[in-house]
Design a protein around this motif. Sequence first.
Motif, short mmCIF file in Angstrom:
data_model
loop_
_atom_site.label_atom_id
_atom_site.label_comp_id
_atom_site.label_asym_id
_atom_site.label_seq_id
_atom_site.Cartn_x
_atom_site.Cartn_y
_atom_site.Cartn_z
N PHE A 181 0.83 -1.21 0.00
CA PHE A 181 0.00 0.00 0.00
C PHE A 181 0.86 1.26 0.00
N GLN A 182 2.02 1.15 0.61
CA GLN A 182 2.89 2.32 0.72
C GLN A 182 3.56 2.70 -0.59
N ILE A 183 3.64 1.74 -1.54
CA ILE A 183 4.34 2.06 -2.79
C ILE A 183 3.51 1.87 -4.06
N PHE B 204 0.30 -9.97 5.21
CA PHE B 204 -0.57 -8.92 5.77
C PHE B 204 0.30 -7.79 6.28
N HIS B 205 0.31 -6.70 5.53
CA HIS B 205 1.05 -5.53 5.99
C HIS B 205 0.02 -4.41 6.23
N PHE B 206 -0.79 -4.60 7.25
CA PHE B 206 -1.73 -3.61 7.80
C PHE B 206 -3.01 -3.39 6.98
N CYS B 207 -3.16 -3.97 5.79
CA CYS B 207 -4.32 -3.61 4.95
C CYS B 207 -5.25 -4.81 4.77
N LEU C 22 2.43 -12.09 8.98
CA LEU C 22 1.92 -10.80 9.45
C LEU C 22 3.07 -9.84 9.64
N ASN C 23 2.84 -8.60 9.33
CA ASN C 23 3.81 -7.58 9.70
C ASN C 23 3.39 -6.95 11.03
N GLU C 24 4.26 -6.99 12.00
CA GLU C 24 4.11 -6.26 13.26
C GLU C 24 2.70 -6.34 13.84
N PRO C 25 2.27 -7.54 14.24
CA PRO C 25 0.90 -7.67 14.75
C PRO C 25 0.59 -6.77 15.94
N VAL D 209 8.27 -9.24 13.78
CA VAL D 209 8.00 -8.60 15.08
C VAL D 209 8.56 -7.18 15.05
N HIS D 210 7.81 -6.24 15.58
CA HIS D 210 8.37 -4.89 15.77
C HIS D 210 8.91 -4.85 17.19
N TRP D 211 10.22 -4.71 17.33
CA TRP D 211 10.81 -4.67 18.67
C TRP D 211 11.13 -3.23 19.04
N TYR E 134 13.31 -3.22 13.69
CA TYR E 134 13.75 -2.38 14.82
C TYR E 134 14.04 -0.96 14.33
N TYR E 135 13.50 0.01 15.03
CA TYR E 135 13.78 1.42 14.72
C TYR E 135 14.34 2.19 15.91
N THR E 136 13.70 1.97 17.08
CA THR E 136 13.98 2.89 18.20
C THR E 136 13.65 2.24 19.53
N THR F 144 14.31 -7.37 9.23
CA THR F 144 13.50 -7.14 8.02
C THR F 144 13.04 -5.69 7.88
N GLU F 145 13.32 -4.86 8.89
CA GLU F 145 13.15 -3.40 8.74
C GLU F 145 14.07 -2.70 9.73
N ASN F 146 14.60 -1.56 9.30
CA ASN F 146 15.39 -0.67 10.14
C ASN F 146 15.65 0.55 9.26
N HIS G 255 16.94 -2.88 4.78
CA HIS G 255 16.71 -1.50 5.22
C HIS G 255 15.31 -1.05 4.82
N TRP G 256 14.67 -0.33 5.73
CA TRP G 256 13.41 0.33 5.39
C TRP G 256 13.74 1.78 5.07
N SER G 257 13.61 2.21 3.84
CA SER G 257 12.96 1.52 2.76
C SER G 257 13.76 1.77 1.48
N PHE H 198 4.46 6.17 1.23
CA PHE H 198 3.35 6.68 2.03
C PHE H 198 3.45 6.15 3.45
N GLU H 199 3.79 7.02 4.39
CA GLU H 199 4.04 6.59 5.76
C GLU H 199 2.74 6.67 6.59
N TRP H 200 1.76 5.86 6.22
CA TRP H 200 0.53 5.67 7.01
C TRP H 200 -0.05 7.00 7.51
N ALA H 201 -0.31 7.12 8.82
CA ALA H 201 -0.97 8.33 9.33
C ALA H 201 -0.14 9.60 9.14
N ARG I 79 9.79 10.59 5.04
CA ARG I 79 10.52 9.89 3.97
C ARG I 79 11.60 9.00 4.59
N PHE I 80 11.49 7.72 4.25
CA PHE I 80 12.43 6.73 4.76
C PHE I 80 13.32 6.17 3.64
N GLY I 81 13.22 6.72 2.43
CA GLY I 81 13.87 6.06 1.30
C GLY I 81 15.38 6.22 1.23
C1 FCB Z 1 7.11 0.01 10.37
C2 FCB Z 1 6.13 -0.45 9.30
C3 FCB Z 1 6.46 0.08 7.93
C4 FCB Z 1 6.89 1.53 7.98
C5 FCB Z 1 7.95 1.74 9.02
C6 FCB Z 1 8.48 3.15 9.11
O1 FCB Z 1 6.55 -0.15 11.63
O2 FCB Z 1 6.14 -1.86 9.22
O3 FCB Z 1 5.36 -0.12 7.10
O4 FCB Z 1 5.80 2.32 8.18
O5 FCB Z 1 7.47 1.35 10.27
#
Ligand code: FCB
Length: 475
Positions: free
Chosen positions: A29-31, A134-137, A178-181, A236-238, A308-310, A373-375, A423-425, A430-433, A439-441
Amino acid sequence: MNTNKESKSSQQNRLFPDNFLWGASTSHFQIEGNRFEINNRLSDWSQWTQDPTHVADQTNADHACEFVERYASDLDLITTLNLNAFRLSLNWAAICPEPSTANELKINREMIDFYRRVLQTAKNKNIKIFVTLFHFCLPQWLAEEGGWTNEKTAYEFARFAKIAAQELGDLVDFWQTLNEPLSYAYESYINGIWPPGFKNEHTKCFRVIRNQLIGHAAAYKAIHEIENSAQVSYAVHWRSFIPRNMNNPLDLFVSYCRNKIFNHLFLMAVQSGQLPCPFPFSLFKELKNLAGPIADLKDSADFLGINYYTREICEFSSSAPFIPLGIRSDFRIMPVNALGWESCPATLLRLLTVDTRPYHKNSKGKERPIYITENGYGTRFAANLSSGDWSLRDEDRGEYLHSHLLSVYQAIKAGVNIKGYLHWSLLDNFEWAEGLQIRFGLVRIAYPSQERTLRDSARLYSEIAGSNSLINYKL
Ligand code: FCB
């Protein structure tokens, strides 16, 4: 950054293991800017974003990165950046635009053909593929029946997983059901900023978690029935929760609860086959009734996929003492990104080496490889900017990338079996809300023209991936 001052020998030690996967992550959905979905408003998110007040900068994902039309050149970018892995998600709503019946599977063949083309293009380039289901949609027809609060969604999800495995399985290397349940349950049922927009609905939230576990287990089984050797897990989102005041027992208690629920609940359930009901959830009878064994759940993860982000500093709030997922503090110590997320690579090292250790092996002692799978690092630039130099010199993202990869490297040296980093992304998206402004690109998108431009961080990452080491750091 003091990398250049380090001795040559310590730099030479910074080689990653052979066959390490270097990749970039995305979600559909984001791309996609999928015309079929958008024109028919087939998903809850394409409905939700019709109301501009749901998105901070009042943008939407109607065009996003136009990945549906531009996937071939976007996959070229993966190769240009010396990467060998790509993560994308499937558009469930567009593949299953209406409910199937007992006698008839309703699948949109054009969408299946589209994903076959995308995945085949990647395969031809020797890119390993991670597919998220399933990535949130949600398909709108399921959202209208209560979405993940309804157990039916879990079984429809398993049906979708089976379709995906049958139709695309030969082209997929890793599945993430599932992404980040927990992020989903929290933002959609407690925080209320994602569809269906419920606030503080704790029972619904817990029911969503339970049904996601049922759906994950059933999807895991369905994929394995088609391909026994498939690699299946979830993401998992840690987020490590730090008490604002170490000497305040209430702050300690809040961070303990948040950690137990947000980080461990799903992992513990997959490990044991049972949904636990930790305190303070256990205070509520209706939540306690939802806990317990779930069919086929035990050991339903062949690898660990960690986003993992923060970290997050949290504190007790007397105005909301019973919010089990807690209250975020406004207090920050480390440098932050545009979303106020602290950059804390030490937390990544700790979670890899210590916090997730109970899940590094399944209950029978079989080791699970780990993939990040994301950072990534978000900056803020308005969606309507077009050509020019803005945002290309992204030293902060480069610093974030390098420091977090150093933690990954150190965890590998400490014996943790990490086999890849995505790496995300790949692209701004489109960063959801938050909308298109965040911009994460690695690659900048000028939305008015859809022009793609490599950022400095993309060049840095391509050097790291190309040399399979952290040696070549320079911005
Ligand atoms: C994660 C989401 C991903 C993106 C990044 C910044 O939690 O899985 O879709 O929004 O955050």
